[in-house]
Design an enzyme around this catalytic site. Structure first.
Site, PDB file in Angstrom:
ATOM      1  N   HIS A 120      -7.329  35.999  -9.607  1.00 52.13           N
ATOM      2  CA  HIS A 120      -6.978  34.586  -9.915  1.00 52.13           C
ATOM      3  C   HIS A 120      -7.912  33.508  -9.130  1.00 52.13           C
ATOM      4  O   HIS A 120      -8.331  32.872  -9.724  1.00 52.13           O
ATOM      5  CB  HIS A 120      -5.353  34.448  -9.849  1.00 52.13           C
ATOM      6  CG  HIS A 120      -5.162  32.942  -9.988  1.00 52.13           C
ATOM      7  ND1 HIS A 120      -4.568  32.606 -11.124  1.00 52.13           N
ATOM      8  CD2 HIS A 120      -5.266  31.985  -9.503  1.00 52.13           C
ATOM      9  CE1 HIS A 120      -4.124  31.316 -11.174  1.00 52.13           C
ATOM     10  NE2 HIS A 120      -4.766  30.804 -10.129  1.00 52.13           N
ATOM     11  N   GLU A 121      -7.963  33.693  -7.832  1.00 50.73           N
ATOM     12  CA  GLU A 121      -8.728  32.702  -7.075  1.00 50.73           C
ATOM     13  C   GLU A 121     -10.161  33.040  -7.300  1.00 50.73           C
ATOM     14  O   GLU A 121     -10.870  32.202  -7.299  1.00 50.73           O
ATOM     15  CB  GLU A 121      -8.354  33.130  -5.571  1.00 50.73           C
ATOM     16  CG  GLU A 121      -6.826  33.014  -5.215  1.00 50.73           C
ATOM     17  CD  GLU A 121      -6.552  31.554  -5.520  1.00 50.73           C
ATOM     18  OE1 GLU A 121      -7.395  30.513  -5.685  1.00 50.73           O
ATOM     19  OE2 GLU A 121      -5.292  31.414  -5.839  1.00 50.73           O
ATOM     20  N   ASP A 141      -1.811  24.872 -11.529  1.00 48.67           N
ATOM     21  CA  ASP A 141      -2.992  24.890 -12.284  1.00 48.67           C
ATOM     22  C   ASP A 141      -2.951  24.160 -13.512  1.00 48.67           C
ATOM     23  O   ASP A 141      -3.582  23.073 -13.866  1.00 48.67           O
ATOM     24  CB  ASP A 141      -4.008  26.140 -12.452  1.00 48.67           C
ATOM     25  CG  ASP A 141      -4.162  26.988 -11.090  1.00 48.67           C
ATOM     26  OD1 ASP A 141      -4.218  26.174 -10.209  1.00 48.67           O
ATOM     27  OD2 ASP A 141      -4.504  28.071 -11.206  1.00 48.67           O
ATOM     28  N   GLY A 174       0.836  -1.045   0.039  1.00 55.25           N
ATOM     29  CA  GLY A 174      -0.190  -0.086   0.007  1.00 55.25           C
ATOM     30  C   GLY A 174       0.814   1.231   0.055  1.00 55.25           C
ATOM     31  O   GLY A 174       1.832   1.036  -0.039  1.00 55.25           O
ATOM     32  N   GLY A 183      -0.482   2.811   7.307  1.00 57.16           N
ATOM     33  CA  GLY A 183      -0.634   2.190   8.596  1.00 57.16           C
ATOM     34  C   GLY A 183      -0.192   0.639   8.461  1.00 57.16           C
ATOM     35  O   GLY A 183      -0.390  -0.298   9.296  1.00 57.16           O
ATOM     36  N   LYS A 184       0.918   0.422   7.589  1.00 59.96           N
ATOM     37  CA  LYS A 184       1.423  -1.105   7.350  1.00 59.96           C
ATOM     38  C   LYS A 184       2.308  -1.248   8.492  1.00 59.96           C
ATOM     39  O   LYS A 184       2.071  -2.460   9.157  1.00 59.96           O
ATOM     40  CB  LYS A 184       2.428  -1.040   6.245  1.00 59.96           C
ATOM     41  CG  LYS A 184       1.503  -0.979   4.704  1.00 59.96           C
ATOM     42  CD  LYS A 184       2.157  -1.119   3.539  1.00 59.96           C
ATOM     43  CE  LYS A 184       3.449   0.012   3.379  1.00 59.96           C
ATOM     44  NZ  LYS A 184       2.796   1.362   3.235  1.00 59.96           N
ATOM     45  N   PRO A 206       2.543   4.856   1.163  1.00 58.32           N
ATOM     46  CA  PRO A 206       3.190   5.194   2.272  1.00 58.32           C
ATOM     47  C   PRO A 206       2.186   5.909   3.580  1.00 58.32           C
ATOM     48  O   PRO A 206       1.281   6.561   2.949  1.00 58.32           O
ATOM     49  CB  PRO A 206       4.327   6.428   2.093  1.00 58.32           C
ATOM     50  CG  PRO A 206       4.403   6.204   0.506  1.00 58.32           C
ATOM     51  CD  PRO A 206       3.231   5.259   0.056  1.00 58.32           C
ATOM     52  N   GLY A 207       2.442   5.532   4.493  1.00 57.93           N
ATOM     53  CA  GLY A 207       1.546   6.067   5.710  1.00 57.93           C
ATOM     54  C   GLY A 207       0.071   5.674   5.957  1.00 57.93           C
ATOM     55  O   GLY A 207      -0.761   6.112   6.501  1.00 57.93           O
TER      56      GLY A 207
HETATM   57  P1  ADP Z   1       3.333   2.749   6.515  1.00 59.62           P
HETATM   58  O1  ADP Z   1       4.196   1.845   7.157  1.00 59.62           O
HETATM   59  O2  ADP Z   1       2.141   2.111   5.795  1.00 59.62           O
HETATM   60  O3  ADP Z   1       4.181   3.961   5.921  1.00 59.62           O
HETATM   61  P2  ADP Z   1       2.871   3.631   9.265  1.00 59.62           P
HETATM   62  O4  ADP Z   1       2.201   2.495  10.073  1.00 59.62           O
HETATM   63  O5  ADP Z   1       4.206   4.035   9.638  1.00 59.62           O
HETATM   64  O6  ADP Z   1       2.621   3.850   7.813  1.00 59.62           O
HETATM   65  O7  ADP Z   1       1.788   4.967   9.753  1.00 59.62           O
HETATM   66  C1  ADP Z   1       2.292   5.956  10.233  1.00 59.62           C
HETATM   67  C2  ADP Z   1       1.370   6.686  11.259  1.00 59.62           C
HETATM   68  O8  ADP Z   1       0.143   7.062  10.794  1.00 59.62           O
HETATM   69  C3  ADP Z   1       1.058   5.529  12.436  1.00 59.62           C
HETATM   70  O9  ADP Z   1       1.962   5.627  13.444  1.00 59.62           O
HETATM   71  C4  ADP Z   1      -0.361   5.953  12.820  1.00 59.62           C
HETATM   72  O10 ADP Z   1      -0.145   7.074  13.874  1.00 59.62           O
HETATM   73  C5  ADP Z   1      -0.827   6.599  11.607  1.00 59.62           C
HETATM   74  N1  ADP Z   1      -1.917   5.862  11.077  1.00 59.62           N
HETATM   75  C6  ADP Z   1      -1.690   5.219   9.617  1.00 59.62           C
HETATM   76  N2  ADP Z   1      -2.722   4.439   9.399  1.00 59.62           N
HETATM   77  C7  ADP Z   1      -3.508   4.309  10.405  1.00 59.62           C
HETATM   78  C8  ADP Z   1      -4.754   3.812  10.549  1.00 59.62           C
HETATM   79  N3  ADP Z   1      -5.502   2.989   9.593  1.00 59.62           N
HETATM   80  N4  ADP Z   1      -5.391   3.995  11.810  1.00 59.62           N
HETATM   81  C9  ADP Z   1      -4.708   4.861  12.610  1.00 59.62           C
HETATM   82  N5  ADP Z   1      -3.633   5.521  12.656  1.00 59.62           N
HETATM   83  C10 ADP Z   1      -2.785   5.159  11.389  1.00 59.62           C
HETATM   84 ZN    ZN Z   2      -4.909  28.704  -9.577  1.00 57.44          ZN
END
Ligand code: ADP
Ligand code: ZN
Length: 637
Positions: free
Chosen positions: A438-439, A515, A217, A222-223, A219-220
């Site tokens: 513009h906006e 844009d 998945g 929650g893996k 990044p970020g």
């Molecule tokens: P990944 O490993 O996918 O890059 P992380 O597991 O390190 O992402 O997620 C980073 C942080 O984001 C976690 O420590 C948590 O605080 C938050 N987070 C990400 N996904 C979730 C989720 N599904 N529920 C709650 N917190 C989440």
């Molecule tokens: Zn613009």
């Protein structure tokens, strides 16, 4: 993260002994070398003479002094003595020891000084001095050096000893309750948890558990968190290491780290081994010219360790990647990472739940509406949302409040999307005017078209991430599909900013680059990927690579077709540009009034905007759609 119960792995007895032996071997070798060099040096300084010559020289009064050593006699000649042999090698000579009772009386008679070193002459003492002492010295010196280097590079001697980098938690304390909105992923992991609880249950029947699962998945999402939650739920040790930690400069280091990791996992079983960014080692082996020996070796070691380890002990390998397509097929074979668990970006409900999880310990005001925030954050991942909640709490503190209000959250959303406000960047009056028009141009196009999202807020306060102002639109519901008409309308909105500048000032500025880029990408995708053009019908001209990262498109058609595609994109954009200009021209009065208002206030809300707009036009609001449906009527002129 709670790293408080994080500890250094302790199962190192075996590798400690190995290192001790390595150090000892090196010290012994160095001592031998040291002694050989020393002996050689002494031998080179002195020339050996026959015993008979020695006696002869005493008789001829050449000898000044004699020293009896443990295995030889050292002879020093007088300064003025110059026998033929002495011309060869200085004043000091040596000869072997021979039992000779007449020697001492002869020396006394010839008045030669003679002595024997008290200490050095004992074989025991000389052994200690020339062997044991250097050995001990070298050993400790090396140990000191390796200790201090150990933390930095895995040790000179213990190359590949990975204990400095393995992050281990006896209890993660994270449970599935801490992971929101990943229900499918959780479901797939429940079985693994059950297995870790009671491996017997499975082995009794003869069922083999998957050795590993791959979390895939963006990044970020929650893996890592999920992997920790699995360990937490199963109450087993959590060990983690990043794929890039394996890849070192030296060939063989990675492989030995893999060995070490698996050994420690066995020692700490039952356990979860989490390898983040596995694509760093698991990259397909055949797609590179020349290849990378080190990575291949590491990968091979990983494969063979995965084949070899004993599942009945309760070890499960979880790995994470956002580039599953580059992984070597061998890794994905049954018996290795045979399960693939998709960890997607959260949907609306998922985002709402993530916000709730992260605001568990945050004092919330009564007006907080997480659903709205979730709506405004389409595309945000868990890590972003966690960050937003924290930003909101920080803002509440800055404002001197003791609870977080909805406005704090909305502001945090803006900070994450557009960067922090940059109050110290002062725009000149003209610039401010241009940005305002513009906006308002964007906002007018959004409000006056069907198939667009309502305007939520317009601001011309510069932001740190480069925007000089922006128009925030808020969807009313989560969308999983976009119609052609909606995409078209969105391109018109994107181009309307610049169009307003053209209409008002005649000239154009650099302010529309973002844009333009977004509009072009969208127009291109409509034609090349979504089958929304007449010319190309439903032919795929491009496809997405790295779906979980930047999502860049790669073409899969001939250059001629690409040229046609470019022309088609240009036509579409020109069309949208004309449409945008038409919309703005039809509302020139509203444009002026709204822009003046914005310049004065710097930020206006969607309601204020609609109020002023309503004075100039009888279109009540864009929301109620009368339904001739096709949406083609936005595409006039
Ligand atoms: P990944 O490993 O996918 O890059 P992380 O597991 O390190 O992402 O997620 C980073 C942080 O984001 C976690 O420590 C948590 O605080 C938050 N987070 C990400 N996904 C979730 C989720 N599904 N529920 C709650 N917190 C989440
Ligand atoms: Zn613009």
């Amino acid at each position: 993260m709670n790293e408080d119960n994080n500890k250094q792995p302790n199962g190192n007895k075996g590798s400690d002994a190995r290192i001790f032996i390595r150090l000892l071997t090196i010290s012994i070798i160095l001592t031998v070398v040291f002694n050989l060099i020393n002996t050689y040096r002494i031998l080179r300084q002195t020339t050996e003479i026959p015993y008979s010559t020695f006696i002869d020289w005493i008789n001829k009064d050449y000898v000044e002094s004699v020293e009896f050593q443990s295995s030889k006699i050292e002879v020093t000649l007088k300064k003025d003595a110059s026998p033929d042999e002495a011309k060869l090698g200085g004043r000091v000579f040596r000869t072997g020891l021979i039992e000779n009772d007449a020697l001492v009386p002869l020396l006394i008679e010839k008045n030669v000084k003679f002595s024997t070193p008290v200490v050095y002459n004992s074989p025991v003492v000389s052994f200690v001095l020339s062997w044991i002492l250097p050995l001990v010295f070298i050993f400790f010196l090396f140990r000191m050096i390796t200790r201090s280097l150990d933390g930095r590079m895995g040790g000179v001697m213990g190359v590949g000893k990975s204990n400095a980098k393995i992050y281990m938690q006896q209890e993660t304390g994270v449970t599935f309750a801490d992971v929101a909105g990943q229900d499918e992923a959780k479901e797939s992991l429940v079985e693994i948890i059950d297995y870790l609880h009671d491996p017997e249950k499975y082995s009794r029947i003869g069922a083999k558990q998957p050795k590993g699962a791959l979390l895939v998945g963006p990044p970020g999402t929650g893996k890592t968190l999920l992997a920790k939650a699995v360990a937490g739920e199963a109450k087993v040790t959590f060990m983690s290491l990043s794929g890039s930690d394996f890849v070192e400069m030296f060939v063989g280091v990675g492989a030995s780290r893999v060995r070490d990791l698996f050994r420690q996992a066995q020692e700490n079983a039952p356990s979860i081994v989490f390898i983040d960014e596995i694509d760093a080692i698991g990259k397909s082996r055949d797609n590179q010219i020349g290849g990378n020996d080190e990575r291949e070796q590491t990968l091979n070691q990983l494969l063979s360790e995965m084949d070899g380890f004993d599942t009945s002990k309760g070890i499960v390998i979880l790995a994470a990647t956002n580039r599953p397509e580059v992984l070597d097929k061998a890794l994905l074979r049954p018996g290795r990472f045979d399960r693939r668990i998709i960890v997607e970006k959260p949907d609306l409900i998922g985002r709402e739940n993530i916000l709730k999880v992260h605001s568990k310990d945050v004092k919330l005001g009564s007006d907080v509406d997480f659903k709205k925030i979730a709506l405004a954050t389409s595309g945000a991942v868990g890590a972003d949302l966690a960050n937003m909640v924290n930003e909101a709490a920080l803002r509440a503190v800055r404002m001197g409040r003791n609870e977080v209000l909805q406005e704090d959250l909305l502001d945090a959303v803006e900070v994450v999307i557009a960067g922090k406000e940059k109050k110290d960047r002062i725009l000149s009056a003209t610039e401010k005017q241009i940005v305002a028009y513009h906006e308002i141009g964007h906002a007018l196009a959004a409000a006056l078209q069907k198939n667009t999202q309502p305007v939520q807020k317009i601001t011309i306060v510069p932001r740190t991430m480069g925007a000089l102002g922006y128009t925030m639109q808020m969807p009313e519901e989560e969308k999983y599909l976009m119609t052609k008409a909606e995409m078209y309308a969105e391109i018109v909105v994107l181009l309307a900013g610049r169009s307003a500048e053209e209409i008002k000032f005649g000239g154009i500025t650099t302010g529309a680059s973002n844009d333009i880029e977004r509009a072009t990408n969208m127009a291109r995708a409509m034609i090349s990927m979504y089958g929304m053009s007449e010319t190309f019908d439903m032919m795929a001209l491009e496809s997405i690579q790295n779906r979980y990262l930047d999502g860049r498109a790669v073409s899969n058609c001939s250059p001629e077709t690409l040229a046609k595609l470019d022309r088609e994109v240009l036509e579409l954009i020109k069309d949208c540009h004309r449409q945008a200009k038409a919309i703005i021209e039809s509302q020139a009065d509203a444009l002026d009034e709204l822009a003046q208002f914005l310049i004065e206030k710097e930020t206006i809300t969607g309601e204020e905007f609609m109020e002023i707009l309503k004075k100039h036009t009888d279109i009540a609001a864009p929301e109620p759609q009368d339904g001739d449906g096709s949406g083609d009527d936005t595409k006039t002129q």
